[in-house]
Each structure stands twice: as structure tokens, then as C-alpha cells.
Design an enzyme around this catalytic site. Structure first.
Site: not given
Ligand code: 5GP
Ligand code: ZN
Length: 114
Positions: A32-33, A87, A93-94, A100-102
């Protein structure tokens, strides 16, 4: 959201760089970034699926969950444990609309989440 402009589809295609940690024929895992824990990896299907609400392929979902467990093992999280999160939608919170699975670990997680 078309797969053409989808951020995570672009990562799958190699158009946007990512720190890959594992891959299979169905899924990839990358860091994750904006990590929320010492280990924070995202596991995604190669195929565009907008969210868990749109998922229909049980084998694909199984492959995602198994890859998450493999990543946790390979990242050294087995002894301490880890958390997996999906999410879904606005209240979930998506923010990226590609399933995607964290995988989070390396510190003790709190409950309930925010
Ligand atoms: P969500 O909030 O949809 O469950 O998670 C999205 C995740 O994607 C966030 O934790 C966010 O930091 C990550 N993310 C967003 N843009 C990028 C990117 O360009 N590269 C990577 N590696 N992660 C990203
Ligand atoms: Zn996508």
C-alpha cells in the site's frame, strides 16, 4: 469506472509502478502506498471487479484469500497474527473501486475499527 482508467487495473498492466510482493495467475499483491501498519499489502484480482458486492467468482475470491495468507506468512506475520480487511462502498470506506483485500500486520490491531 472502466478497467481502462481503473488505478489498480493500471497497476496490473504495469502502467503505474507498484512494489509487488507476490503474484499468481489470478491475483497480485503489492505494498500500500500509504501504509497503516509496518506491513500493509493489498491483494487484488488481475480481473477488474469493482467491489465485493460485484464479486461472483468463488474460486477467484478463494484465490485472493489464500494469497493474503501466503503474503502474511512470507512477511513473517504468522507468529504475531495479522488482519485482513475488505472495505465495500461508501460506508465501508472503499476509495479504490477495484476489489482489494488489505493485509495488515506488524503491530497489535485495535477493535472496533474507526
Ligand atoms: P480502500 O480505502 O479502497 O479500502 O483502500 C485503497 C487503498 O489503496 C488505500 O489504502 C490507499 O493507500 C491505497 N492506494 C491508493 N492509491 C494507490 C497507489 O497508487 N498505489 C498503491 N500501492 N496503493 C494505493
Ligand atoms: Zn480495475
Amino acid at each position: 469506472m472502466s478497467s481502462e482508467s481503473c488505478l489498480f487495473c493500471r497497476i496490473v498492466r504495469g502502467e503505474i509502478p507498484a512494489r509487488l510482493v507476490a503474484e499468481t495467475d489470478r491475483a497480485i499483491a503489492f505494498r500500500d502506498i500509504n501504509p497503516q501498519a509496518p506491513v500493509h499489502v493489498l491483494v487484488i484480482p488481475r480481473r477488474h471487479v469493482a467491489s465485493l458486492a460485484e464479486a461472483t467468482d468463488g474460486e477467484e475470491l478463494g484465490a485472493l484469500v489464500l494469497l493474503a495468507a501466503r503474503v502474511a506468512r512470507e512477511e513473517g506475520l504468522e507468529a504475531g497474527g495479522w488482519r485482513t480487511v475488505i472495505n465495500t462502498g461508501a460506508d465501508g470506506g472503499q476509495t479504490v473501486h477495484h476489489l482489494h483485500l488489505h493485509v495488515l500486520g506488524g503491530r497489535a490491531m485495535r477493535w472496533p475499527p474507526g
